[in-house]
Design an enzyme around this catalytic site. Structure first.
Site, mmCIF file in Angstrom:
data_model
loop_
_atom_site.group_PDB
_atom_site.id
_atom_site.type_symbol
_atom_site.label_atom_id
_atom_site.label_comp_id
_atom_site.label_asym_id
_atom_site.label_seq_id
_atom_site.Cartn_x
_atom_site.Cartn_y
_atom_site.Cartn_z
ATOM 1 N N ARG A 1 -21.568 14.460 -7.173
ATOM 2 C CA ARG A 1 -21.597 13.020 -7.393
ATOM 3 C C ARG A 1 -20.236 12.390 -7.169
ATOM 4 O O ARG A 1 -20.142 11.219 -6.779
ATOM 5 C CB ARG A 1 -22.147 12.723 -8.783
ATOM 6 C CG ARG A 1 -23.618 13.140 -8.859
ATOM 7 C CD ARG A 1 -24.222 12.906 -10.204
ATOM 8 N NE ARG A 1 -25.606 13.399 -10.233
ATOM 9 C CZ ARG A 1 -26.384 13.367 -11.306
ATOM 10 N NH1 ARG A 1 -25.915 12.869 -12.437
ATOM 11 N NH2 ARG A 1 -27.615 13.825 -11.249
ATOM 12 N N ARG B 1 -29.839 24.912 -11.792
ATOM 13 C CA ARG B 1 -30.852 24.264 -12.619
ATOM 14 C C ARG B 1 -32.154 24.124 -11.848
ATOM 15 O O ARG B 1 -32.151 23.729 -10.685
ATOM 16 C CB ARG B 1 -30.352 22.870 -13.067
ATOM 17 C CG ARG B 1 -29.076 22.977 -13.870
ATOM 18 C CD ARG B 1 -28.621 21.637 -14.398
ATOM 19 N NE ARG B 1 -27.362 21.797 -15.114
ATOM 20 C CZ ARG B 1 -26.689 20.819 -15.679
ATOM 21 N NH1 ARG B 1 -27.165 19.581 -15.626
ATOM 22 N NH2 ARG B 1 -25.549 21.041 -16.315
ATOM 23 N N ARG C 1 -28.880 15.384 -6.848
ATOM 24 C CA ARG C 1 -29.459 16.305 -7.820
ATOM 25 C C ARG C 1 -29.935 17.555 -7.084
ATOM 26 O O ARG C 1 -30.953 17.520 -6.395
ATOM 27 C CB ARG C 1 -30.641 15.638 -8.536
ATOM 28 C CG ARG C 1 -31.229 16.433 -9.689
ATOM 29 C CD ARG C 1 -32.434 15.730 -10.284
ATOM 30 N NE ARG C 1 -32.090 14.437 -10.874
ATOM 31 C CZ ARG C 1 -31.616 14.280 -12.112
ATOM 32 N NH1 ARG C 1 -31.442 15.325 -12.885
ATOM 33 N NH2 ARG C 1 -31.337 13.083 -12.554
ATOM 34 N N GLU D 1 -23.893 9.358 -13.108
ATOM 35 C CA GLU D 1 -23.340 10.157 -14.205
ATOM 36 C C GLU D 1 -22.581 11.352 -13.634
ATOM 37 O O GLU D 1 -23.172 12.226 -12.997
ATOM 38 C CB GLU D 1 -24.474 10.634 -15.116
ATOM 39 C CG GLU D 1 -23.972 11.408 -16.309
ATOM 40 C CD GLU D 1 -25.106 12.041 -17.093
ATOM 41 O OE1 GLU D 1 -26.209 11.444 -17.154
ATOM 42 O OE2 GLU D 1 -24.891 13.145 -17.621
#
Length: 432
Positions: free
Chosen positions: A398, A264, A279, A356
């Site tokens: 995560r 991404r 991230r 998340e």
RNA sequence: GGAGAGGUGGCUGAGUGGUCGAAAGCGGCUGACUGCUAAUCAGUUGUAGCGGUAAUAACCGCUACCCCGGGUUCGAAUCCCGGCCUCUCCGCCA
């Protein structure tokens, strides 16, 4: 993509749904007007075509017998008609493309159960599991733990690939690999999914199918030379496995699980979450994807969510389940639940946060319509669109953060969760 | 990367530029016959869009679709160009 018939027959229903999702309902009237134009242009072109076809059919056998002059006259006449049809088709094509492009950019309607809200602050916590651990020392952030144990090398990741890349070393890399294998095994053996290993690059049609294109191209890596796109999630290749297929009466449900890296660009979140591995441009994920009959999709979302939660429970890490509100749900989904793991030091000095790690969604027929993904209830029945669902199970970095931060010890070591030990040759602690 | 062959309905497979939505076979469906099954015989059998009758099953008409996109032509499954895909042989390679 929403059914054009819904716009024709229940425009107020569509407007209400879009309004709840925070989208200007005026698009509904634009769609209707374009649709009407397309249909009337089509009707008039079709009647011209009927005329031309009939004339040609009649002319065929006469071509040999008709005098030259008359033949030429007929030809010229029909040629003129043909030219008018070509022009009419071009106009229709323009309007039709405009309509298609508009439809492709309209998000899914929210499921009736989705809480109404503006952004993520309106999301609703529906349940929690476990209690955040009380530390008798100040817990370190995962980047500190990782660097101290020599299992995470942020600097060299940046050196070789740039910001938002990192290198896992030794027990760090092994831990991630163990997690992947364990999660896959659990979903396969306990939850009944079929493992697939898909390509990590896809054609653009796949991305239209899931709804990443045309709207979200700026989050995707695109190889211009070959027109390949790197997958942002396994959802893309796996949901598209049966694209352009009509599945048989006994083919549903399909329950797939796949491990893939995800790529991404994170243009939208520039400058956010830059510390650690929270991230990155590249991360690993185990993903569950389901294709089911429409009447089953609500129940299948519940089990999908429970399958993802099972991972968290077995890891013995506190988590909560959040119902994502209408304003925060993604473009393609009708309803989404997020699972958030507790990470006690993920914000460094500021303390902990809920991370998340999974997003479980029912897309109903929104993706199926884009991907032309259908099934028959009976051998000779009419094809219907399936419902698609997916959820992470789970996103690796995560989970790594949560393990490192929750399982850290005062002496700087990290205890390995029990369920993972068989996947790490019985090892129970990560130490320097 | 080089050379060649090919992509037609659920499948196999034919198709001189007009009468081809497309032969034939298989499969599917309906019926007949036969204690049942099988076999045999007859009929039937693509999808989508739009319009009409009718209403929620069906029928009729028109349009589109023979890998995709362009072109030639009054007219294209059929001719031309581009693309994609499959197969065979050679070369190279994890």
């Amino acid at each position: 993509m929403l059914d054009i018939r819904l716009f024709r027959e229940q425009p107020d229903f569509v407007k209400a749904g879009l309004e709840r999702a925070g989208v200007d309902p005026a698009v509904v009237d634009r769609v209707r007007s374009l649709d009407e134009q397309v249909r009337s242009l089509k009707t008039s072109a079709e009647s011209m075509k009927a005329e031309l076809n009939a004339a040609n059919k009649a002319l065929g056998p006469l071509m040999k017998t008709l005098p030259q002059e008359e033949r030429d006259a007929r030809r010229a006449e029909l040629r003129a008609l043909g030219d008018r049809i070509t022009e009419a088709d071009a106009v229709r094509q323009t309007v039709e493309t405009e309509l298609q492009n508009l439809l492709l950019e309209i998000p899914n309607l929210p499921h009736e159960k989705v809480p109404v809200g503006k952004d993520d602050s309106d999301n609703v916590v529906v349940r929690t599991f476990g209690e955040p651990r009380l530390f008798d020392f100040t817990p370190l952030s995962h980047w500190d733990i990782g660097e101290k144990l020599g299992i995470l090398d942020l600097e060299r990741g940046i050196k070789i690939s740039g910001s938002r890349f990192y290198v896992l070393r030794g027990a760090g890399a092994a831990l991630q690999r163990a997690l992947i294998t364990w999660m896959l095994d659990l979903h396969i053996e306990k939850h009944g999914y079929l493992e697939v290993y898909p390509p990590f690059v896809v054609k653009q049609e796949c991305l239209y199918g899931t709804g990443n294109l045309p709207k979200f191209a700026d989050n995707l890596y695109h190889d211009v030379e070959e027109d390949f796109w790197l997958v942002p999630t396994a959802e893309v290749p796996v949901t598209n496995l049966h694209r352009d297929e009509i599945l048989g009466p006994n083919d549903l449900p399909k329950r797939y699980v796949a491990y893939t890296p995800c790529f991404r660009r994170e243009k939208m979140s520039a400058g956010r979450d830059v510390r650690g591995i929270k991230r990155g441009h590249q991360f690993d994920k185990v993903e569950m994807v389901k294709l089911v009959a429409p009447e089953d999709s609500d129940a299948e979302l519940d089990t999908l969510l429970d399958n993802a939660e099972d991972i968290c429970r077995l890891l013995q890490i506190p988590y909560r389940v959040v119902a994502v509100c209408t304003g925060d749900k993604t473009f393609s989904s009708a309803i989404t639940y997020d699972i958030e793991l507790w990470a006690p030091a993920s914000k460094g000095e500021e303390g902990g946060e809920w991370l998340e790690v999974s997003s479980c969604s029912n897309f109903r027929d929104f993706q199926a319509r884009r991907a032309n993904l259908r099934f028959r209830r009976e051998a000779n029945g009419k094809p219907e669109f399936v419902h698609t669902l997916n959820g992470s199970g789970l996103a690796l970095p995560r989970v790594m953060i949560a393990i490192l931060e929750n399982y850290q010890n005062a002496d700087g070591t990290v205890t390995i969760p029990e369920v993972l030990r068989p996947y790490l040759h019985g090892r129970d602690t990560i130490r320097k």
